[in-house]
Motif scaffolding. Structure first.
Motif, PDB file in Angstrom:
ATOM      1  N   LEU A  27       0.832  -1.201   0.000  1.00 40.15           N
ATOM      2  CA  LEU A  27       0.000   0.000   0.000  1.00 40.15           C
ATOM      3  C   LEU A  27       0.872   1.258   0.000  1.00 40.15           C
ATOM      4  CD1 LEU A  27      -2.798   1.240   0.105  1.00 40.15           C
ATOM      5  CD2 LEU A  27      -2.767   1.007   2.599  1.00 40.15           C
ATOM      6  N   TYR A  28       1.996   1.217   0.702  1.00 40.61           N
ATOM      7  CA  TYR A  28       2.897   2.378   0.784  1.00 40.61           C
ATOM      8  C   TYR A  28       3.429   2.752  -0.597  1.00 40.61           C
ATOM      9  CZ  TYR A  28       6.802   5.339   2.274  1.00 40.61           C
ATOM     10  OH  TYR A  28       7.672   6.385   2.445  1.00 40.61           O
ATOM     11  N   ASP A  29       3.709   1.755  -1.419  1.00 37.35           N
ATOM     12  CA  ASP A  29       4.211   2.010  -2.772  1.00 37.35           C
ATOM     13  C   ASP A  29       3.167   2.714  -3.639  1.00 37.35           C
ATOM     14  OD1 ASP A  29       6.653   0.890  -2.214  1.00 37.35           O
ATOM     15  OD2 ASP A  29       6.127  -1.100  -2.981  1.00 37.35           O
ATOM     16  N   LYS A  30       1.892   2.494  -3.313  1.00 40.38           N
ATOM     17  CA  LYS A  30       0.811   3.092  -4.095  1.00 40.38           C
ATOM     18  C   LYS A  30       0.322   4.416  -3.519  1.00 40.38           C
ATOM     19  CE  LYS A  30      -1.027  -1.354  -5.742  1.00 40.38           C
ATOM     20  NZ  LYS A  30      -2.198  -2.267  -5.722  1.00 40.38           N
ATOM     21  N   ASN A  31       0.168   4.462  -2.197  1.00 39.35           N
ATOM     22  CA  ASN A  31      -0.390   5.650  -1.543  1.00 39.35           C
ATOM     23  C   ASN A  31       0.139   5.746  -0.107  1.00 39.35           C
ATOM     24  OD1 ASN A  31      -2.183   7.462  -0.118  1.00 39.35           O
ATOM     25  ND2 ASN A  31      -3.597   7.283  -1.846  1.00 39.35           N
ATOM     26  N   THR A  32       1.100   6.619   0.112  1.00 38.38           N
ATOM     27  CA  THR A  32       1.743   6.704   1.431  1.00 38.38           C
ATOM     28  C   THR A  32       0.773   7.126   2.529  1.00 38.38           C
ATOM     29  OG1 THR A  32       2.460   8.977   0.952  1.00 38.38           O
ATOM     30  CG2 THR A  32       4.016   7.219   0.484  1.00 38.38           C
ATOM     31  N   GLU A  33      -0.160   8.017   2.200  1.00 40.46           N
ATOM     32  CA  GLU A  33      -1.093   8.505   3.222  1.00 40.46           C
ATOM     33  C   GLU A  33      -2.039   7.401   3.682  1.00 40.46           C
ATOM     34  OE1 GLU A  33      -2.115  11.114   5.988  1.00 40.46           O
ATOM     35  OE2 GLU A  33      -0.549  11.448   4.488  1.00 40.46           O
ATOM     36  N   LYS A  34      -2.511   6.606   2.736  1.00 42.28           N
ATOM     37  CA  LYS A  34      -3.386   5.481   3.097  1.00 42.28           C
ATOM     38  C   LYS A  34      -2.620   4.447   3.904  1.00 42.28           C
ATOM     39  CE  LYS A  34      -6.865   5.737  -0.595  1.00 42.28           C
ATOM     40  NZ  LYS A  34      -7.500   5.044  -1.736  1.00 42.28           N
ATOM     41  N   ALA A  35      -1.372   4.233   3.547  1.00 38.90           N
ATOM     42  CA  ALA A  35      -0.534   3.289   4.301  1.00 38.90           C
ATOM     43  C   ALA A  35      -0.329   3.796   5.726  1.00 38.90           C
ATOM     44  CB  ALA A  35       0.819   3.120   3.609  1.00 38.90           C
ATOM     45  N   PHE A  36      -0.149   5.099   5.863  1.00 43.50           N
ATOM     46  CA  PHE A  36       0.030   5.717   7.179  1.00 43.50           C
ATOM     47  C   PHE A  36      -1.219   5.518   8.051  1.00 43.50           C
ATOM     48  CE2 PHE A  36      -0.485   9.528   9.890  1.00 43.50           C
ATOM     49  CZ  PHE A  36       0.662   9.404  10.675  1.00 43.50           C
ATOM     50  N   LEU A  37      -2.383   5.772   7.475  1.00 44.02           N
ATOM     51  CA  LEU A  37      -3.647   5.630   8.213  1.00 44.02           C
ATOM     52  C   LEU A  37      -3.903   4.174   8.596  1.00 44.02           C
ATOM     53  CD1 LEU A  37      -5.891   8.089   6.145  1.00 44.02           C
ATOM     54  CD2 LEU A  37      -4.922   8.465   8.429  1.00 44.02           C
ATOM     55  N   LEU A  38      -3.612   3.252   7.676  1.00 42.84           N
ATOM     56  CA  LEU A  38      -3.790   1.832   7.970  1.00 42.84           C
ATOM     57  C   LEU A  38      -2.823   1.395   9.064  1.00 42.84           C
ATOM     58  CD1 LEU A  38      -5.107  -0.879   7.405  1.00 42.84           C
ATOM     59  CD2 LEU A  38      -3.428  -1.244   5.563  1.00 42.84           C
ATOM     60  N   ALA A  39      -1.595   1.889   9.005  1.00 43.66           N
ATOM     61  CA  ALA A  39      -0.602   1.542  10.021  1.00 43.66           C
ATOM     62  C   ALA A  39      -1.067   1.997  11.409  1.00 43.66           C
ATOM     63  CB  ALA A  39       0.741   2.190   9.686  1.00 43.66           C
ATOM     64  N   LYS A  40      -1.626   3.190  11.487  1.00 45.54           N
ATOM     65  CA  LYS A  40      -2.139   3.704  12.760  1.00 45.54           C
ATOM     66  C   LYS A  40      -3.300   2.835  13.261  1.00 45.54           C
ATOM     67  CE  LYS A  40      -2.446   8.020  13.832  1.00 45.54           C
ATOM     68  NZ  LYS A  40      -2.799   9.460  13.854  1.00 45.54           N
ATOM     69  N   LYS A  41      -4.150   2.411  12.333  1.00 44.02           N
ATOM     70  CA  LYS A  41      -5.306   1.582  12.684  1.00 44.02           C
ATOM     71  C   LYS A  41      -4.853   0.224  13.226  1.00 44.02           C
ATOM     72  CE  LYS A  41      -9.678  -0.037  10.668  1.00 44.02           C
ATOM     73  NZ  LYS A  41     -10.486  -0.082   9.416  1.00 44.02           N
TER      74      LYS A  41
END
Length: 335
Positions: A27-41
């Motif tokens: 996900l980070y390779d595609k969209n860093t912000e979404k990866a960040f939010l998922l990581a927090k979740k």
């Protein structure tokens, strides 16, 4: 049938940590912000996993590059340190190796040093103290750059009234009549490489300018060290030949340029007791222009006027096929 079963079972052979890392990395390779939010979740559900901390660390580190205000950058870097610290505590050796953690940590350290310099120059003592304390805890030991940073002052317009007697610096460059041949810049340096200068007069001019300025601020002038010169000339040439601009050495892996070893690890290959600062610059062919680039930048200025530094290496290289043409490297040591 067996092949189908293997495909179905394979994901479950991975550990929870491995599955989480793989999911976040994709996900980070595609969209860093979404990866960040998922990581927090994921982090909120399971604080024992290391991977979510790692990807939050990456995003904070990346965001710090976008911030132009020192106090805001300090806040972001503080968050990166917190995430990095948690990741380091929870990650196993294989995950640390997989993420090239040593290089990532060194890169963050260099960003923190620059930010601390800016905060000091702006006299933002509270933010400086807070970030410095976090940095010292995270980097295990007190980096010389951080210690000396407290003593750095901005340029003085007048010469100090009280003069100190200093040992005369060594101005002579190493006598190199032959240079290394068949160097493969796609590989890590060995520390034995040596090169002739493409313009020793300009290299000397920059050191002379700096030493004159250091004397005006009552600082010990720097002596040219042959091993630091070799280290500087190597990195200048490597950046030009491999066409990148970074403190971290880049090498080719499977034909792709990727980060290899940090600045201080590289310098130590040439100068075993290790260096304490490094400046790099690109695009200028003259010592005057390069000196001004560094002098006008708080982080680079701090390195040039580091009170602990006594020895220096300098190197410039030109490659018309590279992006910037000219590449300069300056590094110092204390002993």
């Amino acid at each position: 049938m067996k092949f189908g079963i293997l495909l179905l079972v394979f994901p479950f052979l991975l550990s929870k940590e491995e599955r989480t890392f793989k999911r976040l990395n994709k996900l980070y390779d595609k969209n860093t912000e979404k990866a960040f939010l998922l990581a927090k979740k994921i982090n909120a559900r399971d604080k024992n996993l290391a991977s979510p901390y790692y990807f939050q660390f990456l995003v904070y580190s990346k965001k710090s590059d976008l911030s132009k205000v020192a106090k805001d950058q300090a806040t972001i870097l503080g968050s990166a340190i917190s995430m990095g610290s948690s990741f380091e505590k929870k990650a196993g050796e294989s995950l640390l190796t997989q993420t090239d953690w040593t290089t990532k940590k060194e890169t963050l350290r260099e960003k923190v040093i620059v930010c601390l310099t800016k905060l000091k120059a702006e006299k933002n003592d509270s933010r400086f103290k807070k970030l410095k304390e976090k940095a010292i805890k995270f980097f295990s030991e007190v980096p010389i750059d951080l210690v000396e940073l407290k003593q750095v002052e901005m340029p003085k317009k007048t010469i100090n009234e009280t003069k100190t007697s200093f040992t005369a610096p060594t101005h002579v460059f190493p006598s190199i009549k032959t240079e290394s041949t068949k160097i493969n810049f796609a590989l890590k340096p060995t520390g034995k490489e040596q090169f002739l200068s493409i313009n020793e007069a300009e290299e000397q001019k920059l050191i002379d300018q700096l030493n004159e300025a250091r004397l005006s601020q009552n600082l010990q002038p720097l002596s040219i060290d042959p091993n630091l010169v070799r280290a500087a000339r190597y990195h200048a040439r490597d950046m030009a030949k491999e066409n990148y601009f970074d403190h971290t050495t880049h090498n080719k892996v499977n034909g792709k340029l990727s980060k290899s070893i940090g600045a201080f690890e590289r310098i130590a290959l040439f100068y075993p007791t290790g260096g304490n600062t490094e400046n790099i610059a690109a695009g200028s062919s003259t010592a005057d222009a390069t000196y001004k680039q560094w002098f006008d930048s708080p982080g680079h200025y701090a390195n040039m006027f580091n009170e602990a530094a006594t020895k220096v290496g300098i190197g410039v290289y030109h490659d018309e096929k590279s992006e910037y043409g000219y590449y300069w490297v300056f590094c110092t040591a204390s002993n």
